[in-house]
Design an enzyme around this catalytic site. Structure first.
Site, PDB file in Angstrom:
ATOM      1  N   ASP A   1       9.652  26.837 -34.503  1.00 17.39           N
ATOM      2  CA  ASP A   1      10.415  26.837 -33.328  1.00 17.39           C
ATOM      3  C   ASP A   1      11.064  27.491 -33.329  1.00 17.39           C
ATOM      4  OD1 ASP A   1       9.646  26.281 -30.579  1.00 17.39           O
ATOM      5  OD2 ASP A   1      11.559  24.020 -31.068  1.00 17.39           O
TER       6      ASP A   1
ATOM      7  N   HIS B   1      18.743  29.726 -22.358  1.00 15.29           N
ATOM      8  CA  HIS B   1      19.296  27.988 -23.008  1.00 15.29           C
ATOM      9  C   HIS B   1      19.900  28.404 -24.421  1.00 15.29           C
ATOM     10  CE1 HIS B   1      17.838  24.663 -24.809  1.00 15.29           C
ATOM     11  NE2 HIS B   1      17.707  24.939 -26.436  1.00 15.29           N
TER      12      HIS B   1
ATOM     13  N   GLU C   1      11.882  19.463 -23.677  1.00 14.66           N
ATOM     14  CA  GLU C   1      11.990  21.172 -23.887  1.00 14.66           C
ATOM     15  C   GLU C   1      10.600  21.814 -23.179  1.00 14.66           C
ATOM     16  OE1 GLU C   1      13.795  22.212 -27.617  1.00 14.66           O
ATOM     17  OE2 GLU C   1      15.464  22.048 -26.744  1.00 14.66           O
TER      18      GLU C   1
ATOM     19  N   GLU D   1       8.403  25.243 -23.759  1.00  9.51           N
ATOM     20  CA  GLU D   1       8.160  26.067 -24.507  1.00  9.51           C
ATOM     21  C   GLU D   1       6.799  26.410 -23.884  1.00  9.51           C
ATOM     22  OE1 GLU D   1       9.537  25.716 -28.362  1.00  9.51           O
ATOM     23  OE2 GLU D   1      10.789  24.454 -27.761  1.00  9.51           O
TER      24      GLU D   1
ATOM     25  N   ASP E   1       9.135  20.031 -26.542  1.00  7.89           N
ATOM     26  CA  ASP E   1       9.761  19.761 -27.447  1.00  7.89           C
ATOM     27  C   ASP E   1      10.472  19.164 -27.649  1.00  7.89           C
ATOM     28  OD1 ASP E   1      10.405  20.128 -30.016  1.00  7.89           O
ATOM     29  OD2 ASP E   1      12.011  22.045 -29.756  1.00  7.89           O
TER      30      ASP E   1
ATOM     31  N   ARG F   1      19.042  14.256 -28.269  1.00  5.32           N
ATOM     32  CA  ARG F   1      20.038  15.063 -28.507  1.00  5.32           C
ATOM     33  C   ARG F   1      21.203  13.945 -29.464  1.00  5.32           C
ATOM     34  NH1 ARG F   1      18.036  19.410 -27.268  1.00  5.32           N
ATOM     35  NH2 ARG F   1      16.977  19.688 -24.838  1.00  5.32           N
TER      36      ARG F   1
ATOM     37  N   GLN G   1      19.696  14.912 -32.953  1.00  2.42           N
ATOM     38  CA  GLN G   1      20.098  15.801 -32.715  1.00  2.42           C
ATOM     39  C   GLN G   1      21.777  16.068 -33.722  1.00  2.42           C
ATOM     40  OE1 GLN G   1      19.010  18.695 -30.297  1.00  2.42           O
ATOM     41  NE2 GLN G   1      18.895  20.259 -31.118  1.00  2.42           N
TER      42      GLN G   1
ATOM     43  N   LYS H   1      13.873  15.462 -33.806  1.00  2.00           N
ATOM     44  CA  LYS H   1      12.378  16.808 -32.669  1.00  2.00           C
ATOM     45  C   LYS H   1      11.376  16.198 -34.261  1.00  2.00           C
ATOM     46  CE  LYS H   1      15.321  20.179 -32.011  1.00  2.00           C
ATOM     47  NZ  LYS H   1      14.611  21.149 -29.823  1.00  2.00           N
TER      48      LYS H   1
ATOM     49  N   THR I   1       5.529  15.997 -30.662  1.00  2.00           N
ATOM     50  CA  THR I   1       5.852  17.230 -29.819  1.00  2.00           C
ATOM     51  C   THR I   1       4.150  17.283 -28.953  1.00  2.00           C
ATOM     52  OG1 THR I   1       7.004  18.095 -32.083  1.00  2.00           O
ATOM     53  CG2 THR I   1       5.893  19.930 -30.041  1.00  2.00           C
TER      54      THR I   1
ATOM     55  N   GLU J   1      20.432  20.911 -20.445  1.00  2.00           N
ATOM     56  CA  GLU J   1      20.942  21.856 -19.130  1.00  2.00           C
ATOM     57  C   GLU J   1      21.036  21.246 -18.357  1.00  2.00           C
ATOM     58  OE1 GLU J   1      19.002  26.068 -20.534  1.00  2.00           O
ATOM     59  OE2 GLU J   1      17.374  23.526 -21.090  1.00  2.00           O
TER      60      GLU J   1
END
Lengths: 426, 426
Positions: free
Chosen positions: A127, A134, A199, A201, A233, A237, A240, A253, A257, A373
């Site tokens: 990744d 971002h 996320e 992607e 993804d 948080r 993380q 993560k 996925t 975000e």
């Protein structure tokens, strides 16, 4: 000079119609100009078979006689000329008026009647972190005065992800549990993640591999990419934030996925190339990441959207609400640069490896490709049109990623949905 | 209570002799008490076959009739009881006086006559960071007053590695090129790594997998590990320093990783268990990482050594010089804790996945498992007995990892060499 996959040919002519009626609908993701590859099966006892999406149907490729196997890695690893010849043969057979219609009609299945799986078995999953908007927004949450680290504009930052938990669109997964550290605490808690996020992607899927110790030059890089899918993804948080120093994200993560099922080929994307732009004030790429062809058309114009369907919306038969829009063109590095960087140390890529772009957010705040975000780190909840509020994902929420390409003189093509649902923690 | 693989039985009796003479030599790594599994072939055109090391020979397992396939993943994924039954059958056939000697003698090959490959195809590769002495020493180089980050004593820190570039002992690889930042510079250089290093690790290989969303409890964790090999996590320190923020190591590690060829099973390691010790002053493991069995015997007593053979030594027919000694027992987390942690968020493990321990350094400075530690970050070069000097690895250097287990009342067993050689940059 090597063959590159971004040459326009008859398969891109925008007015071509197919004898498969649904492929001619203006809003289909899969007109005859697209022809993406995927894998389907009728039931879990059957092995995966290779198919091509056309309108609302799947063309069973083995049944057409164009391939004598169902090994997607083998198909993907073929040289560009062979890939292009296969695309041309499929296109000719599906064109309105083709003599093959009578034979191939029996090789068509409704997409809703089959299970669509991963496009292929995934080998290694990398990744990247090419979404500079971002990276800047997330960096600001941690370092307001210095959001981008010094290496960001020089190194296409990437890390290795987990292949085993990658699932096809429709994936459902339990909210992960893990260690988190409450603000001000010194002893971690253990429990379900309270800051579960998505996320947005794009995934580039490797076709032709390279031998260990043999870097791929930027000139040859795109030959090694077979095609693209969408990729979600999923990220916890709170897990993380506590685990990621000093070696990067791990349990935050690797619980799930999700990718869309159809590999949109680099050939199909030829009409949607865009220049690679680097501001004069920014560091310019080192020579191994630089080429005239990459400058001219290294980027891709793919419009991206994130949709959310809550349980309440599902109960009301509402398809969901769009949370954001962005474009792959805003990525800080091109796919060719990612391949050249990944292999410059001799690392070998293999057919079926997957390169994620990282979260593709646009420059405006409302273009964030994650809730982290859009809610400014969870501080600004979002109110949905039906009155519901979200900071992070709730149990039962379905996230749907969508992607499409439009350009003057080209037929619109799409990626198909990438859909995943959060189940309650076990 | 589930079956655990650390039960002692007849196969561990220290005085048992084999009819394979070389297995009775006191210094062999592969006495009849070991019986590790690996893969061999006579030439590159032949598929890999499953073998068992016995003295200086390989027993062709399919030729014995004990298995009807050569699928190592299938063998590894079997439940513990089945694994133990297979081990017992092999042991009985190889015991001095066995009636099978006449038949099995034809299934024996010299190890030097065959190619030994990876024990199996590697799925996902995870590398942990359980060497607290390594983490402390390396942390001190960056943060003298605060070497260990706050999460280290709570979270078994890990990250995903690259599976494609893992090779079997004997692997040769070109010195990687990459971006590095010279001290004081703001613009990176590009070229061959000048700070190429090794890392001494153990790899735990997953046998039985778990479904996505179904964590493995610490009580069941060891059932999911088939066996261990040595692992050299080659590292380009200068590339690592520049690239690793914020997502962890990438090109600094993924150009090559070398493992020893023989899977020493958890059954064979039963006599070499050790208590899991956590200082009273340290944080105690969270409940999901805690069990009485893990406290009593969760650790493993494996003596480890790193040897260096320079081109000059090779020219003089010298086997090399020992750079360090350490012991797996000093790891901060046990293998059961790594499996429980890895899966606690629902992440699925599959047969053939590999969990690296991270660098296993001892508490004393001379027990560092990497040159980064032994040379204090490259500031204190090492003088070798022949007068040569090393800070980091030079072209032509061969690094050999060795491991062995010894305990009162048990026959010594070994891992076989894990050997790799640095070639000049291309």
């Amino acid at each position: 000079m090597s063959a590159v996959p971004n040459i326009m040919d008859a398969t891109h002519a925008p007015d071509t119609q197919s004898w498969v009626e649904s492929a001619n609908a203006p809003d289909t993701d899969f007109p005859i100009q697209n022809l993406p590859f995927g894998r389907f099966r009728h039931n879990v006892l059957e092995p995966w078979q290779i198919g091509v999406a056309i309108g609302d149907r799947v063309l069973d490729l083995h049944a057409t006689g164009l391939i004598d196997h169902n090994d997607m890695h083998r198909l993907m690893a073929a040289p560009v000329a062979q890939r292009r010849a296969l695309r041309m043969a499929i296109w000719e057979g599906l064109c309105e008026g083709s003599a093959l219609q009578k034979v191939w009609a029996d090789a068509l299945l409704r997409q809703t009647e089959v299970e669509l799986g991963l496009p292929c078995e995934v080998g290694d999953y990398t990744d990247f972190y090419t979404g500079i908007h971002h990276a800047t927004t997330v960096g600001k949450l941690f370092r307001p005065d210095n959001p981008l680290l010094p290496n960001y504009q020089w190194v296409p930052i990437g890390y290795h992800g987990r292949a085993s938990s990658i699932g096809a669109s429709g994936q459902q997964f339990h909210r992960p549990k893990g260690q988190t550290l409450k603000p001000g605490a010194t002893v971690p808690d253990f429990g379900p993640s309270a800051r579960l996020d998505y996320e947005l992607e794009i995934a580039a899927w490797v076709g032709m591999g390279n031998a260990l110790g043999a870097p791929v030059s930027i000139a040859d890089a795109e030959e090694h990419i077979f095609g693209l899918t969408l990729l979600n993804d999923w990220s916890a948080r709170d897990v993380q934030a506590w685990e990621y120093q000093p070696l990067g994200p791990f349990l935050a993560k690797n619980f799930a996925t999700t990718v869309s099922p159809w590999l949109v080929t680099m050939e199909a994307l030829a009409p949607f190339r865009a220049p690679f732009v680097r501001d004069a004030a920014d560091p310019q790429p080192l020579p191994y990441l630089e080429s005239a062809a990459n400058r001219a058309q290294g980027a891709l114009d793919v419009q991206l959207e994130v949709w959310l369907q809550t349980p309440a919306m599902r109960a009301a038969s509402e398809g969901g609400v769009r949370l954001s829009q962005s474009n792959m063109r805003d990525a800080y590095w091109t796919l060719a640069q990612l391949v050249a960087h990944h292999t410059v140390n001799g690392c070998n890529l293999r057919a079926g490896d997957l390169l994620g772009t990282g979260t593709l957010s646009g420059p405006a705040p409302e273009q964030g490709g994650s809730l982290l975000e859009l809610t400014q780190g969870g501080k600004q909840p979002i109110t949905l049109p039906n009155g519901e509020v979200r900071t992070f994902l709730q149990d039962g929420d379905t996230v749907i990623l969508r992607g499409a390409c439009e350009a003057a003189g080209a037929r619109r093509i799409g990626f198909g949905d990438c859909r995943g649902t959060v189940l309650a923690a076990r």
